[in-house]
Design an enzyme around this catalytic site. Sequence first.
Site, PDB file in Angstrom:
ATOM      1  N   CYS A  15       0.819  -1.215   0.000  1.00 50.02           N
ATOM      2  CA  CYS A  15       0.000   0.000   0.000  1.00 50.02           C
ATOM      3  C   CYS A  15       0.849   1.260   0.000  1.00 50.02           C
ATOM      4  O   CYS A  15       0.452   2.273  -0.539  1.00 50.02           O
ATOM      5  CB  CYS A  15      -1.006  -0.039   1.144  1.00 50.02           C
ATOM      6  N   GLN A 216      -5.139  19.242  10.521  1.00 48.35           N
ATOM      7  CA  GLN A 216      -4.103  18.260  10.822  1.00 48.35           C
ATOM      8  C   GLN A 216      -4.666  16.842  10.827  1.00 48.35           C
ATOM      9  O   GLN A 216      -5.702  16.582  11.427  1.00 48.35           O
ATOM     10  CB  GLN A 216      -3.499  18.562  12.190  1.00 48.35           C
ATOM     11  N   GLU A 266      -1.013  33.712   4.440  1.00 46.65           N
ATOM     12  CA  GLU A 266      -1.166  32.400   3.814  1.00 46.65           C
ATOM     13  C   GLU A 266      -1.535  32.609   2.340  1.00 46.65           C
ATOM     14  O   GLU A 266      -2.261  33.526   1.995  1.00 46.65           O
ATOM     15  CB  GLU A 266      -2.262  31.634   4.578  1.00 46.65           C
ATOM     16  N   ASP A 314       5.779  28.134   9.333  1.00 50.97           N
ATOM     17  CA  ASP A 314       5.480  26.714   9.118  1.00 50.97           C
ATOM     18  C   ASP A 314       5.348  26.464   7.623  1.00 50.97           C
ATOM     19  O   ASP A 314       4.253  26.199   7.116  1.00 50.97           O
ATOM     20  CB  ASP A 314       4.158  26.387   9.864  1.00 50.97           C
ATOM     21  N   CYS A 341       8.217  20.453   8.240  1.00 50.72           N
ATOM     22  CA  CYS A 341       7.870  19.064   7.949  1.00 50.72           C
ATOM     23  C   CYS A 341       8.951  18.436   7.075  1.00 50.72           C
ATOM     24  O   CYS A 341       8.752  17.358   6.525  1.00 50.72           O
ATOM     25  CB  CYS A 341       6.493  18.974   7.309  1.00 50.72           C
TER      26      CYS A 341
HETATM   27  N1  SAH Z   1       0.549  26.319   9.905  1.00 50.10           N
HETATM   28  C1  SAH Z   1      -0.531  25.550   9.374  1.00 50.10           C
HETATM   29  C2  SAH Z   1      -0.280  24.890   8.027  1.00 50.10           C
HETATM   30  C3  SAH Z   1       1.073  24.889   7.453  1.00 50.10           C
HETATM   31  S1  SAH Z   1       1.194  23.950   5.968  1.00 50.10           S
HETATM   32  C4  SAH Z   1      -0.985  24.542  10.391  1.00 50.10           C
HETATM   33  O1  SAH Z   1      -0.312  24.254  11.360  1.00 50.10           O
HETATM   34  O2  SAH Z   1      -2.064  23.982  10.226  1.00 50.10           O
HETATM   35  C5  SAH Z   1       2.022  25.120   4.937  1.00 50.10           C
HETATM   36  C6  SAH Z   1       1.110  26.205   4.403  1.00 50.10           C
HETATM   37  O3  SAH Z   1       1.886  27.099   3.613  1.00 50.10           O
HETATM   38  C7  SAH Z   1      -0.004  25.717   3.490  1.00 50.10           C
HETATM   39  O4  SAH Z   1      -1.233  26.143   4.016  1.00 50.10           O
HETATM   40  C8  SAH Z   1       0.294  26.393   2.136  1.00 50.10           C
HETATM   41  O5  SAH Z   1      -0.886  26.775   1.453  1.00 50.10           O
HETATM   42  C9  SAH Z   1       1.079  27.598   2.567  1.00 50.10           C
HETATM   43  N2  SAH Z   1       1.977  28.187   1.563  1.00 50.10           N
HETATM   44  C10 SAH Z   1       2.717  27.556   0.626  1.00 50.10           C
HETATM   45  N3  SAH Z   1       3.475  28.435  -0.054  1.00 50.10           N
HETATM   46  C11 SAH Z   1       3.211  29.653   0.461  1.00 50.10           C
HETATM   47  C12 SAH Z   1       3.701  30.964   0.178  1.00 50.10           C
HETATM   48  N4  SAH Z   1       4.606  31.181  -0.765  1.00 50.10           N
HETATM   49  N5  SAH Z   1       3.225  31.980   0.916  1.00 50.10           N
HETATM   50  C13 SAH Z   1       2.310  31.786   1.900  1.00 50.10           C
HETATM   51  N6  SAH Z   1       1.820  30.563   2.202  1.00 50.10           N
HETATM   52  C14 SAH Z   1       2.261  29.517   1.500  1.00 50.10           C
END
Ligand code: SAH
Length: 383
Positions: A15, A216, A266, A314, A341
């Site tokens: 899988c 999440q 975001e 993040d 991540c």
């Molecule tokens: N901090 C959030 C999610 C992080 S995931 C939490 O803990 O739930 C990373 C995020 O970065 C995603 O939502 C993605 O849409 C955003 N992202 C990706 N590239 C980006 C950019 N250039 N500028 C702003 N946000 C971005």
Amino acid sequence: MSQKIAFECPVYKKCGGCQLLHMDYQVQLNHKKGQVAKLLKPYGKLEKMIGMEQPMHYRYKVHAAFGRDRKGNIISGTYKEGTHQIVPVENCLLENEKADAIIQTIRKLLKSFKIKTYDEDTGYGLLRHVLVRVGYQTGQIMVVLVLGSPIMPSKNNFVKALRMEHPEITTVVVNVNDKKTSMVLGEKEQVIYGPGYIEDELCGMIFKISPRSFYQVNPCMAQELYQKAMEYAGISGRETVLDAYCGTGTIGMVAAGKSQKVIGVELSKDAVKDAIAGAKKNKLSNIRFYQADAGDFMEAMAENKERVDVVFMDPPRSGSSEKFLSALVRLKPKRVVYISCNPETLARDLNFLCKKGYQMKKGAAVDMFPFTDDIEAVVLLEN
Ligand code: SAH
């Protein structure tokens, strides 16, 4: 290294969902911590790795593809990696057990309701996928039936029969995906039972989860991760905080209760919409969300000489951009909490920041996804 079999799974390797099932859990944790520690060695040391007490059934978002095997029996499960061939899954060690039970019931009901599974080659049939999302704290359950065409016969009776076996289901949504695509969800939606979303609680904040919202997958460890991030941020109540790459604003909202002002940025429009709704729901009046590229946004903030005390960042797996990092250095917040991540891009970005006056003070790896290769880490940098 001890490599005793930790768990048996009949579809392990087929899988592709797990990579470390053959490793004892403690060995997995050591292995992951070791990887992060090696990459971050030039910058600082790690605290104890944060692992799960019960590292099973942690996926509160479960997706199953539906189809038929060669004998014509209805099957559901995951796609074999890189293909659209379904590997049947009965009970997955990673998935929430209620979600798996619901998927099994749906498979059984299809027969009695004479609902056909969708055939990707011919476009014939109805049910393509089922998505189940379970609230970690609330226990609310959303079932999304992804169909190849908009009409579902006897849908009300289907919901009734499904809820008879699983009364804990609080909402059922039909999603129509009539495209030849590897995306699970289509554009059109119809709520056929309940409010069309569930709510969940993380670190004292309430979050609304619609079929397409980002939330999440492992809320239990997300909570641990956010708690660690808050501890590192050391907010006292007077700070201006920036939550960069904020998604649906979870981190910013958790920080908002403890800071003077929070700004979230975001790229995804949908995520920002959810973030704004979330702030309203939690009655937070000191948080603002902006839809923009985080790098552009930071540059504008630096240009305007705005004051920021703490930055949470993040970014996605690819890490941050040089534009963002350069502007961050110009803004010069006292503390930066970097949640990552992908430890490789984290190390690359730390290399940049540590050459420009920041120092890694603390760090921890967090096991968000036991039995898989994925590693999450959180690092505190100070200027
Ligand atoms: N901090 C959030 C999610 C992080 S995931 C939490 O803990 O739930 C990373 C995020 O970065 C995603 O939502 C993605 O849409 C955003 N992202 C990706 N590239 C980006 C950019 N250039 N500028 C702003 N946000 C971005």
